[in-house]
Design a protein around this motif. Structure first.
Motif, PDB file in Angstrom:
ATOM      1  N   PRO A 114      20.758  84.303  27.644  1.00  0.00           N
ATOM      2  CA  PRO A 114      22.202  84.132  27.769  1.00  0.00           C
ATOM      3  C   PRO A 114      22.584  82.668  27.922  1.00  0.00           C
ATOM      4  CG  PRO A 114      21.288  84.967  29.810  1.00  0.00           C
ATOM      5  CD  PRO A 114      20.170  84.942  28.802  1.00  0.00           C
ATOM      6  N   VAL A 115      23.685  82.282  27.299  1.00  0.00           N
ATOM      7  CA  VAL A 115      24.214  80.928  27.421  1.00  0.00           C
ATOM      8  C   VAL A 115      25.341  80.990  28.432  1.00  0.00           C
ATOM      9  CG1 VAL A 115      25.405  79.061  26.228  1.00  0.00           C
ATOM     10  CG2 VAL A 115      23.625  80.354  25.057  1.00  0.00           C
ATOM     11  N   GLU A 116      25.267  80.167  29.435  1.00  0.00           N
ATOM     12  CA  GLU A 116      26.297  80.168  30.455  1.00  0.00           C
ATOM     13  C   GLU A 116      27.265  79.023  30.195  1.00  0.00           C
ATOM     14  OE1 GLU A 116      25.611  81.116  34.326  1.00  0.00           O
ATOM     15  OE2 GLU A 116      23.920  82.417  33.923  1.00  0.00           O
ATOM     16  N   HIS A 117      28.456  79.401  29.762  1.00  0.00           N
ATOM     17  CA  HIS A 117      29.506  78.422  29.519  1.00  0.00           C
ATOM     18  C   HIS A 117      30.324  78.258  30.804  1.00  0.00           C
ATOM     19  CE1 HIS A 117      28.710  78.509  25.224  1.00  0.00           C
ATOM     20  NE2 HIS A 117      28.840  79.819  25.212  1.00  0.00           N
ATOM     21  N   ALA A 118      31.017  77.139  30.881  1.00  0.00           N
ATOM     22  CA  ALA A 118      31.948  76.920  31.985  1.00  0.00           C
ATOM     23  C   ALA A 118      33.150  77.844  31.790  1.00  0.00           C
ATOM     24  CB  ALA A 118      32.385  75.454  32.007  1.00  0.00           C
ATOM     25  N   PRO A 119      33.916  78.102  32.848  1.00  0.00           N
ATOM     26  CA  PRO A 119      35.073  79.004  32.729  1.00  0.00           C
ATOM     27  C   PRO A 119      36.117  78.526  31.720  1.00  0.00           C
ATOM     28  CG  PRO A 119      34.615  78.514  35.036  1.00  0.00           C
ATOM     29  CD  PRO A 119      33.702  77.656  34.212  1.00  0.00           C
ATOM     30  N   GLU A 122      36.307  81.204  22.993  1.00  0.00           N
ATOM     31  CA  GLU A 122      35.642  81.671  21.781  1.00  0.00           C
ATOM     32  C   GLU A 122      36.496  81.349  20.549  1.00  0.00           C
ATOM     33  OE1 GLU A 122      32.660  83.107  21.558  1.00  0.00           O
ATOM     34  OE2 GLU A 122      32.278  83.289  23.697  1.00  0.00           O
ATOM     35  N   GLU A 167      26.611  70.516  25.382  1.00  0.00           N
ATOM     36  CA  GLU A 167      27.626  71.167  26.201  1.00  0.00           C
ATOM     37  C   GLU A 167      27.615  70.662  27.642  1.00  0.00           C
ATOM     38  OE1 GLU A 167      27.300  75.416  26.236  1.00  0.00           O
ATOM     39  OE2 GLU A 167      29.243  75.680  27.172  1.00  0.00           O
ATOM     40  N   GLU A 168      26.472  70.221  28.116  1.00  0.00           N
ATOM     41  CA  GLU A 168      26.369  69.731  29.489  1.00  0.00           C
ATOM     42  C   GLU A 168      27.247  68.503  29.719  1.00  0.00           C
ATOM     43  OE1 GLU A 168      24.924  71.306  32.075  1.00  0.00           O
ATOM     44  OE2 GLU A 168      24.599  72.878  30.594  1.00  0.00           O
ATOM     45  N   LYS A 228      30.592  69.916  30.499  1.00  0.00           N
ATOM     46  CA  LYS A 228      30.563  70.545  31.822  1.00  0.00           C
ATOM     47  C   LYS A 228      30.592  69.497  32.937  1.00  0.00           C
ATOM     48  CE  LYS A 228      27.998  74.710  30.555  1.00  0.00           C
ATOM     49  NZ  LYS A 228      26.725  75.426  30.788  1.00  0.00           N
TER      50      LYS A 228
END
Length: 179
Positions: A60-65, A69, A91-92, A95
């Motif tokens: 699973p990829v955990e995206h920020a809130p 999409e 992506e970091e 974030k």
């Protein structure tokens, strides 16, 4: 000294009688034996037939809130302008930028596919005209970014999603503000 005397008196007073415990002498000793399946977790962890770990199909990829999409991007009015604050291949980076902001709820980020790979684009605001978006960009503080935010139509992002479908995410660490 007085404390030592008080402790000694209490110790002598609370002294309990001890009973001798009979020990079995001459009786054969029995060794406890565990069952053959003791410690096996076959019903919890399936065996892969060896000592190799079982491969996991999906990570699973955990995206920020604040992540949105493609469906959210396509639902936006294509004529509306937004401010592109930054774009990064990792992506970091996005974030970390958001984590340092108290107004992080004002931002959204999403995948912006390009021919050279996937970018994560961070935007803020929705504006009716280019001039309004540009004036807001001039007055807003985006911290220590090396480049300034700039206005962009939502249709630019929507068109990119139609031309180049989002590829699997990469994280090469390269950072830029305009893909």
């Amino acid at each position: 000294m007085l404390l030592l005397v008080v402790v000694a008196v209490i110790a002598l007073k609370d002294r309990r009688e001890t009973e001798p415990l009979p020990l079995p002498l001459g009786e054969p000793q029995s060794v406890a034996v565990f069952p053959a399946d003791f410690g096996r977790l076959d019903e919890l962890v399936p065996s892969a037939g060896g000592v190799a770990p079982i491969p996991v199909d999906v990570v699973p990829v955990e995206h920020a809130p604040e992540f949105q999409e493609a469906a959210w991007i396509n639902a936006q009015d294509p004529a509306v302008f937004t401010l592109q604050v930054l774009a990064a291949r990792d992506e970091e980076v996005v974030k970390r930028f958001l984590a340092a902001r108290e107004d992080r709820a004002d931002f959204v980020y999403f995948i912006y596919p390009q021919q050279d790979g996937v970018w994560f684009v961070l935007t803020t605001g929705r504006y009716a005209t280019h001039e309004l978006a540009a004036s807001v960009a001039e007055g807003k503080d985006f911290g220590s970014l090396s480049t300034r935010a700039f206005p962009r139509r939502m249709s630019v992002y929507q068109e990119a999603l139609r031309v180049v479908p989002p590829a699997p995410e990469s994280s090469s660490g390269a950072t830029s503000t305009a893909p």
